[in-house]
Scaffold this active site. Structure first.
Site, mmCIF file in Angstrom:
data_model
loop_
_atom_site.group_PDB
_atom_site.id
_atom_site.type_symbol
_atom_site.label_atom_id
_atom_site.label_comp_id
_atom_site.label_asym_id
_atom_site.label_seq_id
_atom_site.Cartn_x
_atom_site.Cartn_y
_atom_site.Cartn_z
ATOM 1 N N GLY A 101 0.930 -1.171 0.023
ATOM 2 C CA GLY A 101 -0.065 -0.107 0.179
ATOM 3 C C GLY A 101 0.912 1.142 0.003
ATOM 4 O O GLY A 101 1.846 1.357 -0.560
ATOM 5 N N GLN A 136 2.887 2.623 2.348
ATOM 6 C CA GLN A 136 4.195 2.470 2.860
ATOM 7 C C GLN A 136 4.672 1.450 1.991
ATOM 8 O O GLN A 136 6.113 1.383 1.705
ATOM 9 C CB GLN A 136 4.319 2.454 4.202
ATOM 10 N N SER A 181 -4.840 -10.510 -3.176
ATOM 11 C CA SER A 181 -4.853 -9.169 -2.736
ATOM 12 C C SER A 181 -4.927 -8.470 -4.203
ATOM 13 O O SER A 181 -4.223 -8.571 -5.089
ATOM 14 C CB SER A 181 -3.224 -8.915 -2.181
ATOM 15 N N GLN A 193 -1.761 -7.813 11.913
ATOM 16 C CA GLN A 193 -0.264 -8.197 11.887
ATOM 17 C C GLN A 193 -0.185 -9.467 12.914
ATOM 18 O O GLN A 193 0.404 -10.274 12.735
ATOM 19 C CB GLN A 193 0.614 -7.009 12.331
ATOM 20 N N HIS A 250 5.449 0.689 12.549
ATOM 21 C CA HIS A 250 4.748 1.320 13.677
ATOM 22 C C HIS A 250 4.749 0.116 14.918
ATOM 23 O O HIS A 250 4.692 -1.158 14.511
ATOM 24 C CB HIS A 250 3.147 1.385 13.269
ATOM 25 N N GLY A 272 3.787 7.406 2.324
ATOM 26 C CA GLY A 272 4.513 6.565 1.364
ATOM 27 C C GLY A 272 4.862 7.373 0.112
ATOM 28 O O GLY A 272 6.119 7.383 -0.326
ATOM 29 N N ASP A 305 2.034 7.950 18.943
ATOM 30 C CA ASP A 305 1.049 8.116 17.970
ATOM 31 C C ASP A 305 -0.372 7.941 17.924
ATOM 32 O O ASP A 305 -1.017 8.812 17.524
ATOM 33 C CB ASP A 305 1.666 6.876 16.958
ATOM 34 N N GLU A 319 -3.247 10.926 17.107
ATOM 35 C CA GLU A 319 -4.223 10.531 16.348
ATOM 36 C C GLU A 319 -5.846 10.842 17.005
ATOM 37 O O GLU A 319 -6.675 11.635 16.311
ATOM 38 C CB GLU A 319 -4.385 9.204 15.795
ATOM 39 N N GLU A 342 -10.498 27.185 5.493
ATOM 40 C CA GLU A 342 -9.445 28.026 5.777
ATOM 41 C C GLU A 342 -8.172 27.319 6.847
ATOM 42 O O GLU A 342 -7.013 27.750 6.984
ATOM 43 C CB GLU A 342 -9.651 29.429 6.510
#
Length: 336
Positions: A26, A28, A51, A86, A108, A134, A191, A195, A231
């Site tokens: 994808g 990255q 995939s 994962q 990550h 990426g 991280d 987020e 803006e």
């Protein structure tokens, strides 16, 4: 400030004769694969059966295998698939096929920090996390520059895990910009917090609250959209380029005075306390547990929430107004 490492600090010979399996192709995945290859590293791509990325990776000139087969061929296995898959991928396809002494790499720390991936003590485990999407990682590399990277070592079985990780980061182009040291814990927790509290959760709610406040007071939705969402890019770009100080230098004195008098009223002590609670939930694993269970159940709450968010008036107004802006490559999420 932490000391940055550069190309001159790396021992690139540690990657000679080694094959890197990039799992995922994808945002990255394509950048890692292409940058590593252009740096002289042998790369194969590992994808799940069926995939949609297979054709793209093959078109880009890579040998594509199943995750299991790619793992068998690799000396370094880089996980660049979504966090929530994962753990299962590691247990079913990677661990049974991993070479003795092979290294596991991540961009990550979520899966390792929250024990979704529990490596054998025989494997090096490191993280190289480029601080950019990426496409930017790839573009900077092709221009002879790079995107700064974070480097962390969770497990040093060989005694060379940090050096191997630094070589990997430099092969990505990160050594041209600077590689900063961190830990899996620090990268993961900061991280997730960023987020939730600022970058995604905080900003979207702030924008919608401002939009709703103006519309409910009788102002036109289109004007509210311009003032509270459109803006924002101008302000964020200035902060991105020169920090908060540059933004305040660049805006009008009226805007600056409003910033200094109103900001702390909007983000007050209550908001800061909520941020601390969010951080606590990240650090104690509550958020990770909730997210993992949500995926295991098929994301029922998330799907419901996403549908509710799509129905907010700011989305319809924004779509109409963006169509009036020919300079913008307007985007729409699938299904909209």
């Amino acid at each position: 400030m932490a000391k940055a490492l550069y190309d001159k600090d790396a021992n690139m010979k540690l990657l000679e004769g080694k094959t890197v399996a990039v799992l995922g192709y994808g945002s990255q995945g394509h950048a890692h694969s292409q940058n590593l290859r252009d740096s002289g590293v042998s790369v194969v791509v590992g994808l799940h059966e069926g995939s949609k990325s297979k054709a793209t990776a093959e078109k880009d000139g890579f040998q594509v295998y199943t995750v299991a087969e790619a793992t068998k061929r690799a000396d370094v296995v880089m996980f660049l698939m979504p966090d929530h898959v994962q753990g299962d991928t590691y247990r079913k396809h990677v661990a049974p096929n991993l070479k003795k002494g092979a290294a596991l790499a991540f961009a990550h720390g979520f899966a390792v920090h929250f024990n979704q991936v529990e490596p054998s003590k025989d494997n090096d485990v490191f993280m190289v996390a480029p601080k950019g999407p990426g496409h930017l990682v790839r573009r900077m590399y092709t221009e002879g520059r790079g995107v700064p990277c974070l480097l962390a070592v969770q497990q040093d079985a060989s005694g060379q895990a940090r050096d191997l990780g630094l070589a990997y980061a430099c092969a990505l182009g990160g050594g041209r910009a600077g590689v900063l040291s961190t830990t899996f814990k620090e990268e993961t927790e900061t991280d997730l917090f960023g987020e939730q509290a600022v970058l995604c959760g905080g900003i979207t709610e702030l924008v919608k609250a401002g939009f709703d406040t103006l519309v409910e007071a009788g102002y036109q939705p289109e004007i509210a959209y311009f003032e509270c969402l459109n803006e924002m890019k101008l302000i964020v770009d200035m902060m991105y380029e020169g920090g908060i100080g540059w933004m305040r230098y660049s805006v009008s004195d009226t805007a600056k005075y409003g910033d200094l008098t109103a900001g702390k009223k909007v983000v007050d002590g209550h908001v800061r306390q909520t941020m601390k609670e969010l951080l606590d939930n990240v650090r104690d694993g509550s958020f990770a547990k909730d997210w993992i269970l949500e995926n295991q159940c098929g994301r029922p709450r998330m799907k419901k929430w996403m549908e509710q968010e799509k129905a907010h008036p700011i989305e319809a107004v924004g779509k109409e107004l963006r169509a009036m802006m020919p300079w913008m490559d307007a985007k729409s999420a699938p299904g909209e």
